[in-house]
Scaffold this motif. Structure first.
Motif, PDB file in Angstrom:
ATOM      1  N   VAL A 219       0.843  -1.193   0.000  1.00 30.42           N
ATOM      2  CA  VAL A 219       0.000   0.000   0.000  1.00 30.42           C
ATOM      3  C   VAL A 219       0.880   1.247   0.000  1.00 30.42           C
ATOM      4  CG1 VAL A 219      -1.613   1.372   1.388  1.00 30.42           C
ATOM      5  CG2 VAL A 219      -2.047  -1.057   1.015  1.00 30.42           C
ATOM      6  N   ASN A 220       1.926   1.223   0.810  1.00 33.74           N
ATOM      7  CA  ASN A 220       2.843   2.363   0.852  1.00 33.74           C
ATOM      8  C   ASN A 220       3.523   2.588  -0.499  1.00 33.74           C
ATOM      9  OD1 ASN A 220       2.184   2.704   3.524  1.00 33.74           O
ATOM     10  ND2 ASN A 220       4.105   1.911   4.331  1.00 33.74           N
ATOM     11  N   LEU A 221       4.002   1.506  -1.104  1.00 27.02           N
ATOM     12  CA  LEU A 221       4.690   1.626  -2.389  1.00 27.02           C
ATOM     13  C   LEU A 221       3.736   2.078  -3.491  1.00 27.02           C
ATOM     14  CD1 LEU A 221       6.961  -1.577  -2.405  1.00 27.02           C
ATOM     15  CD2 LEU A 221       7.574   0.737  -1.703  1.00 27.02           C
ATOM     16  N   SER A 222       2.511   1.545  -3.481  1.00 24.78           N
ATOM     17  CA  SER A 222       1.557   1.852  -4.546  1.00 24.78           C
ATOM     18  C   SER A 222       1.056   3.291  -4.480  1.00 24.78           C
ATOM     19  CB  SER A 222       0.362   0.892  -4.496  1.00 24.78           C
ATOM     20  OG  SER A 222      -0.379   1.061  -3.295  1.00 24.78           O
ATOM     21  N   ALA A 223       1.207   3.944  -3.335  1.00 24.87           N
ATOM     22  CA  ALA A 223       0.801   5.346  -3.205  1.00 24.87           C
ATOM     23  C   ALA A 223       1.772   6.278  -3.926  1.00 24.87           C
ATOM     24  CB  ALA A 223       0.699   5.731  -1.734  1.00 24.87           C
ATOM     25  N   ASN A 224       2.920   5.748  -4.323  1.00 23.84           N
ATOM     26  CA  ASN A 224       3.958   6.539  -5.001  1.00 23.84           C
ATOM     27  C   ASN A 224       3.875   6.308  -6.506  1.00 23.84           C
ATOM     28  OD1 ASN A 224       6.273   7.763  -5.933  1.00 23.84           O
ATOM     29  ND2 ASN A 224       7.693   6.493  -4.771  1.00 23.84           N
ATOM     30  N   PRO A 225       3.484   7.320  -7.294  1.00 20.32           N
ATOM     31  CA  PRO A 225       3.367   7.136  -8.754  1.00 20.32           C
ATOM     32  C   PRO A 225       4.642   6.622  -9.402  1.00 20.32           C
ATOM     33  CG  PRO A 225       2.358   9.215  -8.089  1.00 20.32           C
ATOM     34  CD  PRO A 225       3.075   8.685  -6.868  1.00 20.32           C
ATOM     35  N   ALA A 226       5.785   6.946  -8.832  1.00 15.09           N
ATOM     36  CA  ALA A 226       7.051   6.498  -9.419  1.00 15.09           C
ATOM     37  C   ALA A 226       7.236   4.987  -9.331  1.00 15.09           C
ATOM     38  CB  ALA A 226       8.218   7.203  -8.721  1.00 15.09           C
ATOM     39  N   MET A 227       6.472   4.327  -8.457  1.00 19.00           N
ATOM     40  CA  MET A 227       6.591   2.875  -8.295  1.00 19.00           C
ATOM     41  C   MET A 227       5.564   2.113  -9.131  1.00 19.00           C
ATOM     42  SD  MET A 227       9.107   2.474  -6.218  1.00 19.00           S
ATOM     43  CE  MET A 227       8.929   0.783  -5.679  1.00 19.00           C
ATOM     44  N   THR A 228       4.627   2.834  -9.740  1.00 14.41           N
ATOM     45  CA  THR A 228       3.486   2.184 -10.397  1.00 14.41           C
ATOM     46  C   THR A 228       3.906   1.190 -11.470  1.00 14.41           C
ATOM     47  OG1 THR A 228       2.115   4.131  -9.980  1.00 14.41           O
ATOM     48  CG2 THR A 228       1.338   2.582 -11.651  1.00 14.41           C
ATOM     49  N   ARG A 229       4.750   1.614 -12.399  1.00 10.64           N
ATOM     50  CA  ARG A 229       5.148   0.726 -13.498  1.00 10.64           C
ATOM     51  C   ARG A 229       5.872  -0.519 -12.995  1.00 10.64           C
ATOM     52  NH1 ARG A 229       5.270   2.552 -18.861  1.00 10.64           N
ATOM     53  NH2 ARG A 229       4.321   4.609 -19.129  1.00 10.64           N
ATOM     54  N   HIS A 230       6.663  -0.368 -11.950  1.00 11.49           N
ATOM     55  CA  HIS A 230       7.397  -1.521 -11.414  1.00 11.49           C
ATOM     56  C   HIS A 230       6.434  -2.542 -10.814  1.00 11.49           C
ATOM     57  CE1 HIS A 230      11.150   0.646 -12.002  1.00 11.49           C
ATOM     58  NE2 HIS A 230      10.638   1.684 -11.357  1.00 11.49           N
ATOM     59  N   ILE A 231       5.383  -2.058 -10.171  1.00 11.67           N
ATOM     60  CA  ILE A 231       4.397  -2.967  -9.575  1.00 11.67           C
ATOM     61  C   ILE A 231       3.530  -3.601 -10.650  1.00 11.67           C
ATOM     62  CG2 ILE A 231       2.400  -3.119  -8.032  1.00 11.67           C
ATOM     63  CD1 ILE A 231       3.608  -0.774  -6.436  1.00 11.67           C
ATOM     64  N   LEU A 232       3.099  -2.813 -11.632  1.00 16.82           N
ATOM     65  CA  LEU A 232       2.160  -3.301 -12.641  1.00 16.82           C
ATOM     66  C   LEU A 232       2.736  -4.424 -13.501  1.00 16.82           C
ATOM     67  CD1 LEU A 232       0.531   0.026 -13.903  1.00 16.82           C
ATOM     68  CD2 LEU A 232      -0.436  -1.659 -12.336  1.00 16.82           C
ATOM     69  N   ARG A 233       4.051  -4.407 -13.706  1.00 15.03           N
ATOM     70  CA  ARG A 233       4.636  -5.430 -14.582  1.00 15.03           C
ATOM     71  C   ARG A 233       4.878  -6.755 -13.862  1.00 15.03           C
ATOM     72  NH1 ARG A 233       9.763  -2.271 -14.366  1.00 15.03           N
ATOM     73  NH2 ARG A 233       9.030  -1.271 -16.271  1.00 15.03           N
ATOM     74  N   ALA A 234       4.784  -6.760 -12.545  1.00 11.76           N
ATOM     75  CA  ALA A 234       5.051  -7.986 -11.775  1.00 11.76           C
ATOM     76  C   ALA A 234       3.951  -9.019 -11.998  1.00 11.76           C
ATOM     77  CB  ALA A 234       5.171  -7.656 -10.297  1.00 11.76           C
ATOM     78  N   GLN A 235       4.320 -10.289 -11.815  1.00  7.52           N
ATOM     79  CA  GLN A 235       3.397 -11.396 -12.022  1.00  7.52           C
ATOM     80  C   GLN A 235       2.830 -11.882 -10.689  1.00  7.52           C
ATOM     81  OE1 GLN A 235       3.140 -12.454 -15.513  1.00  7.52           O
ATOM     82  NE2 GLN A 235       4.203 -10.496 -15.510  1.00  7.52           N
TER      83      GLN A 235
END
Length: 319
Positions: A219-235
């Protein structure tokens, strides 16, 4: 003779520990009277607002007290930790330091006595219980912003320890708790990028306790737009299983917050381009693409009895 010579220093060290424990006994009495211990300080809820970072609350801190250990006691304790190789003594010294670090005045004193680096070196210990207690101490010390600036150097090592630790172990939990505090602000998120696949794996394979703690970090990481692409590509093939009416409420609420944060950030991107960059098991396709199964889950959750759950569902649907 050799055993007798070895027993004397250990006995002296244990005697010193007992004296230092007695000096800090007021803390334990306060915690028992407060009736909550660590749970009261860590903030089990999702935070003050929708998608807010999960971390230590601003209130309900232990009071400053004459029962806290003074600088001389803390210095002796840090020196003892630095000078012994005995796992039992190390473990007890770290527990005492961890308890002492619940007081904000001691957080500063321990830092000024170079205690952070002494405790940090314990993360290289091969004894899991010693490493776990070191993580617990750093976790309490990380409630202090100045301390976080020094503790950040251990983030990547903590991430590796979480990945290599036994699933659902106390060591893994301790590492995740520290990362939760260290990820409340976005300052150190970039150090956790390579561990996102590990976090999502734990989300799929861990027990409820592990899932809740991992979701606090996510939740903390996803609140940061700069982390979005890194999270979205994960499986994470089993992610949809978390969005169900029968799931533990704390897990469900945090999973919805995680999805809502990502959905909000994706709205600022070219979703068509993103769609072409991810396969069907990615976080993006599961939560942010044209996912009929996820839409069906959300529709069902609109009838959930918990108000906060329904609020998060509406937040996702209206973005």
């Amino acid at each position: 003779m050799g055993e007798a010579r070895g027993a004397a220093p250990r006995a002296a060290a244990l005697a010193l520990l007992l004296l230092l424990l007695a000096a800090g006994a007021g803390y334990c009495l306060w915690r028992r009277a407060a009736g909550g211990g660590r749970r009261a300080r860590r903030g089990p809820g999702p935070g003050p607002g929708p998608g807010a970072p999960c971390g230590p609350p601003s209130d309900n801190h232990p009071p400053e007290s004459t029962h806290t250990m003074d600088a001389d006691d803390l210095q002796k304790l840090i020196h003892l930790l630095q000078s012994t190789d005995d796992p039992l003594i190390q473990e007890q010294a770290l527990i005492t330091l961890s308890n002492s670090a619940a007081f904000s005045i001691n957080q500063d004193i321990i830092r000024n006595l170079d205690g952070l680096s002494v405790i940090g070196r314990m993360l290289s210990d091969c004894v899991p219980r010693v490493k776990e207690k070191a993580l617990n101490a750093l976790n309490n010390l990380s409630m202090n912003i100045k301390n976080q600036k020094e503790i950040q150097v251990y983030i990547m090592q903590v991430c590796k320890d979480i990945e290599s630790a036994s699933l659902n172990s106390e060591l893994q939990q301790a590492g995740l708790r520290l990362l939760t505090n260290m990820s409340v602000t976005s300052d150190y998120h970039h150090m956790m990028i390579n561990s996102i696949p590990c976090f999502l794996h734990l989300l799929s394979e861990g027990n409820e306790r592990t899932q809740i703690q991992v979701l606090k970090v996510l939740v903390n990481l996803s609140a940061n737009p700069a982390m979005t692409r890194h999270i979205l590509r994960a499986q994470v093939p089993s992610l949809l299983l978390l969005f169900d009416n029968c799931i533990n409420r704390d897990i469900l609420l945090r999973a919805l917050m995680f999805a809502a944060n990502l959905k909000k950030n994706v709205n600022n991107e070219d979703s068509t381009m993103l769609q072409n960059q991810h396969n069907e098991d990615s976080v993006f396709v599961t939560l942010c693409g044209d996912s009929t199964p996820f839409a069906q889950k959300l529709a069902s959750l609109l009838h959930h009895p918990d108000t906060e759950v329904k609020e998060q569902v509406v937040r996702i649907l209206t973005q």
